[in-house]
Scaffold this active site. Structure first.
Site, PDB file in Angstrom:
ATOM      1  NE  ARG A   1      -2.167   1.309   3.876  1.00  0.00           N
ATOM      2  CZ  ARG A   1      -1.398   2.166   4.434  1.00  0.00           C
ATOM      3  NH1 ARG A   1      -0.433   2.113   5.035  1.00  0.00           N
ATOM      4  NH2 ARG A   1      -2.166   3.294   4.721  1.00  0.00           N
TER       5      ARG A   1
ATOM      6  NE  ARG B   1      15.660  10.940   5.150  1.00  0.00           N
ATOM      7  CZ  ARG B   1      15.190   9.984   6.122  1.00  0.00           C
ATOM      8  NH1 ARG B   1      13.611  10.212   6.398  1.00  0.00           N
ATOM      9  NH2 ARG B   1      15.601   8.949   6.740  1.00  0.00           N
TER      10      ARG B   1
ATOM     11  CE1 TYR C   1      14.919   1.037  10.195  1.00  0.00           C
ATOM     12  CE2 TYR C   1      12.736   0.819  11.028  1.00  0.00           C
ATOM     13  CZ  TYR C   1      13.932   1.453  11.045  1.00  0.00           C
ATOM     14  OH  TYR C   1      14.128   2.568  11.671  1.00  0.00           O
TER      15      TYR C   1
ATOM     16  CG  ASP D   1      10.961   2.300  14.130  1.00  0.00           C
ATOM     17  OD1 ASP D   1      11.732   3.024  13.532  1.00  0.00           O
ATOM     18  OD2 ASP D   1       9.588   2.174  13.835  1.00  0.00           O
TER      19      ASP D   1
ATOM     20  NE  ARG E   1      16.598   0.771   0.555  1.00  0.00           N
ATOM     21  CZ  ARG E   1      16.239   1.903   1.377  1.00  0.00           C
ATOM     22  NH1 ARG E   1      16.853   2.970   1.007  1.00  0.00           N
ATOM     23  NH2 ARG E   1      15.466   1.812   1.984  1.00  0.00           N
TER      24      ARG E   1
HETATM   25  P1  FDA Z   1      22.524  -1.042  16.457  1.00  0.00           P
HETATM   26  O1  FDA Z   1      22.931  -1.040  15.140  1.00  0.00           O
HETATM   27  O2  FDA Z   1      22.253   0.172  16.884  1.00  0.00           O
HETATM   28  O3  FDA Z   1      23.691  -1.600  17.452  1.00  0.00           O
HETATM   29  C1  FDA Z   1      24.594  -2.554  17.033  1.00  0.00           C
HETATM   30  C2  FDA Z   1      25.781  -2.408  17.589  1.00  0.00           C
HETATM   31  O4  FDA Z   1      26.818  -3.667  17.552  1.00  0.00           O
HETATM   32  C3  FDA Z   1      26.578  -1.377  16.752  1.00  0.00           C
HETATM   33  O5  FDA Z   1      27.257  -0.161  17.751  1.00  0.00           O
HETATM   34  C4  FDA Z   1      27.890  -1.942  16.203  1.00  0.00           C
HETATM   35  O6  FDA Z   1      29.010  -1.078  16.100  1.00  0.00           O
HETATM   36  C5  FDA Z   1      28.136  -3.051  17.387  1.00  0.00           C
HETATM   37  N1  FDA Z   1      28.711  -4.239  16.454  1.00  0.00           N
HETATM   38  C6  FDA Z   1      28.487  -4.833  15.363  1.00  0.00           C
HETATM   39  N2  FDA Z   1      29.619  -6.079  15.120  1.00  0.00           N
HETATM   40  C7  FDA Z   1      30.029  -5.822  16.474  1.00  0.00           C
HETATM   41  C8  FDA Z   1      31.369  -6.744  16.642  1.00  0.00           C
HETATM   42  N3  FDA Z   1      31.875  -7.712  15.876  1.00  0.00           N
HETATM   43  N4  FDA Z   1      31.925  -6.286  17.755  1.00  0.00           N
HETATM   44  C9  FDA Z   1      31.665  -5.382  18.615  1.00  0.00           C
HETATM   45  N5  FDA Z   1      30.565  -4.618  18.258  1.00  0.00           N
HETATM   46  C10 FDA Z   1      29.970  -4.877  17.244  1.00  0.00           C
HETATM   47  N6  FDA Z   1      14.463   3.958  14.852  1.00  0.00           N
HETATM   48  C11 FDA Z   1      13.256   4.860  15.402  1.00  0.00           C
HETATM   49  O7  FDA Z   1      12.741   4.396  16.268  1.00  0.00           O
HETATM   50  N7  FDA Z   1      13.230   6.033  15.021  1.00  0.00           N
HETATM   51  C12 FDA Z   1      13.899   6.479  13.961  1.00  0.00           C
HETATM   52  O8  FDA Z   1      13.525   7.613  13.661  1.00  0.00           O
HETATM   53  C13 FDA Z   1      15.164   5.718  13.436  1.00  0.00           C
HETATM   54  N8  FDA Z   1      15.647   6.241  12.390  1.00  0.00           N
HETATM   55  C14 FDA Z   1      16.693   5.624  11.884  1.00  0.00           C
HETATM   56  C15 FDA Z   1      17.319   5.940  10.755  1.00  0.00           C
HETATM   57  C16 FDA Z   1      18.558   5.403  10.183  1.00  0.00           C
HETATM   58  C17 FDA Z   1      19.252   5.818   8.950  1.00  0.00           C
HETATM   59  C18 FDA Z   1      18.574   3.998  10.593  1.00  0.00           C
HETATM   60  C19 FDA Z   1      19.601   3.056   9.886  1.00  0.00           C
HETATM   61  C20 FDA Z   1      17.838   3.496  11.798  1.00  0.00           C
HETATM   62  C21 FDA Z   1      16.842   4.037  12.354  1.00  0.00           C
HETATM   63  N9  FDA Z   1      16.061   3.815  13.394  1.00  0.00           N
HETATM   64  C22 FDA Z   1      15.279   4.539  13.845  1.00  0.00           C
HETATM   65  C23 FDA Z   1      16.122   2.405  13.933  1.00  0.00           C
HETATM   66  C24 FDA Z   1      17.452   2.522  15.257  1.00  0.00           C
HETATM   67  O9  FDA Z   1      18.502   2.779  14.662  1.00  0.00           O
HETATM   68  C25 FDA Z   1      17.400   0.791  15.790  1.00  0.00           C
HETATM   69  O10 FDA Z   1      16.081   0.501  16.121  1.00  0.00           O
HETATM   70  C26 FDA Z   1      18.369   0.857  16.734  1.00  0.00           C
HETATM   71  O11 FDA Z   1      19.720   1.134  16.376  1.00  0.00           O
HETATM   72  C27 FDA Z   1      18.611  -0.822  16.802  1.00  0.00           C
HETATM   73  O12 FDA Z   1      19.702  -1.003  17.879  1.00  0.00           O
HETATM   74  P2  FDA Z   1      20.397  -2.112  17.956  1.00  0.00           P
HETATM   75  O13 FDA Z   1      21.196  -2.311  19.127  1.00  0.00           O
HETATM   76  O14 FDA Z   1      19.569  -3.417  17.636  1.00  0.00           O
HETATM   77  O15 FDA Z   1      21.392  -2.090  16.647  1.00  0.00           O
END
Ligand code: FDA
Length: 390
Positions: free
Chosen positions: A176, A286, A361, A363, A254
């Site tokens: 949608r 953007r 993905y 949030d 991406r």
């Molecule tokens: P996250 O990616 O934050 O953390 C994972 C960590 O693991 C990283 O710091 C990485 O460096 C580390 N890591 C990976 N491999 C490793 C290794 N081998 N050794 C040590 N460390 C390692 N959400 C929302 O609610 N509102 C919003 O507006 C947005 N906007 C947004 C924009 C963009 C561009 C993105 C990509 C994402 C968002 N999000 C969002 C989503 C939000 O970023 C997401 O929910 C959280 O980052 C998820 O947290 P995680 O801990 O799962 O991953």
């Protein structure tokens, strides 16, 4: 120090939630290992050195949730402002409110319409193609919202996001397209919304601020794991495919490129936090102007501003993975990785979570919510009742 009771790989919201719960609720010693030079994962933010304006380094982060448990949990670590997200878009030299709503349609058509009139207007244009006959993204878009709205508000943006002509994208990626027949232009419809009063990093640091938690930054867990006790339970939030040395192939993502600029010619570039650019010939998707996320902050300079242009493309090996692409091929690989992950839980007490660890993905509120669930259902029972880890 002493050996940790739990190792958490990654200090994003998922990892820090697990660490905080294990430290606070179970009094366990938690070692959080972070590859980057700072904690917080992609929600990390920092003041721009020249202006002091808080910039979200890995893309704009807006907090919103309808999950009361998550809302109560996050409020232990931060207060929230009353920020409400709204987005506008520029198309062919004119500005429209997003997501497409009654104001957008009236503005586009150049006349006032009631909700029923707007529905009839859209339906008339959408009749051009039957949804069932749509063979690609463009056909489907036209069948859903009609050619005028599709071309203005979805075609160019989608082409830039995917770096692919929507004619060459499968119809299946769109079920949608959002169109509202009211003048409501709030971006999120969740119960709770706001931005952390003193910023994301202060919030994330308070989650880690516990005598039982050690965060080791600049450390890749793959370089450290041999030095850790072999049987220590581990929660891994890094990329799923990397954990298994890409044995089933790389999962597709991406990525985004951010081009940041401090303007000294004006204190207000665009009058709003986010402006989308819908025209195909504008290369970015953007522009974020970060001062507008915190209109309440009086410390920001009035004569300078920070803007960040955002570009979207397919991630290559080594790029930051941001959004799962999720092709049929990706999903087939994911199934095989999930099977391997289940065995890893049994054999080595490793649980996978978060955005990268599940190739989903999420949030922020979803990452926090699923970490709370993993803690309740798997980690706490293992520590307190000796249930099996898998
Ligand atoms: P996250 O990616 O934050 O953390 C994972 C960590 O693991 C990283 O710091 C990485 O460096 C580390 N890591 C990976 N491999 C490793 C290794 N081998 N050794 C040590 N460390 C390692 N959400 C929302 O609610 N509102 C919003 O507006 C947005 N906007 C947004 C924009 C963009 C561009 C993105 C990509 C994402 C968002 N999000 C969002 C989503 C939000 O970023 C997401 O929910 C959280 O980052 C998820 O947290 P995680 O801990 O799962 O991953």
């Amino acid at each position: 120090g002493a050996d940790p009771d739990l190792v958490v790989v990654g200090s994003g919201f998922f990892g820090l939630t697990v660490a905080e719960r294990a430290a606070t609720e179970l009094d366990k010693r938690v070692l959080v290992v972070e590859r980057r030079s700072h904690l917080g994962g992609n929600a990390y933010s920092e003041p721009d050195p020249e202006t002091g304006i808080e910039v979200h380094r890995y893309g704009a982060h807006l907090f919103h949730t309808s999950n009361t448990r998550v809302w109560e949990y996050v409020n232990r670590f931060t207060d929230f402002t009353g920020y409400q997200h709204r987005v506008f878009t520029i198309y062919e030299g004119r500005v429209y409110p997003m997501p497409v709503n009654l104001a957008t349609i009236c503005e586009y058509a150049g006349r006032a319409m009631s909700p029923d009139e707007a529905r009839a207007w859209v339906a008339g244009h959408a009749a051009e193609i039957d949804v069932a006959d749509a063979e690609n993204f463009e056909d489907k878009g036209v069948a859903l919202v009609g050619r005028p709205l599709y071309e203005a508000f979805f075609a160019g943006y989608t082409a830039k996001q995917w770096q692919t002509d929507p004619k060459d994208l499968p119809a299946s990626i769109v079920s949608r397209l959002p169109v509202r027949y009211t003048f409501d232009n709030r971006y999120f419809s969740d119960t709770y919304e706001g931005l952390p009063v003193d910023g994301y990093t202060a919030w994330l640091e308070r989650m880690a601020d516990h005598p039982n938690i050690e965060v080791r930054v600049d450390t890749d867990w793959f370089d450290l794991r041999d030095q850790l006790p072999a049987d220590v339970p581990t929660v891994y939030t890094g990329p799923l495919d990397r954990y298994f040395d890409f044995c089933e192939g790389e999962l597709g993502w991406r990525t985004l490129d951010f081009e940041s600029e401090v303007l000294t010619t004006t204190g207000d570039f665009q009058g709003t936090p986010v402006m989308n650019y819908a025209d195909r010939d504008v290369p970015f998707t953007r522009i974020h102007e970060f001062r507008h996320f915190h209109p309440e902050r009086t410390s920001y300079p009035k004569d300078k501003t920070v803007i960040v242009r955002e570009y979207s493309r397919f991630a290559q090996h080594g790029d930051e993975p941001y959004y799962p692409i999720n092709t049929a091929e990706d999903r087939a690989k994911l199934e095989r990785y999930r099977e391997l992950a289940r065995k890893e839980a049994t054999n080595r007490r490793v649980l996978f979570g978060g955005r990268l660890g599940t190739y989903k993905y999420l949030d922020m509120h979803m990452a926090i919510g699923s970490a709370l669930t993993l803690f309740d259902n798997r980690i706490a029972p293992w520590f307190t009742e000796g249930t099996s880890f898998d």
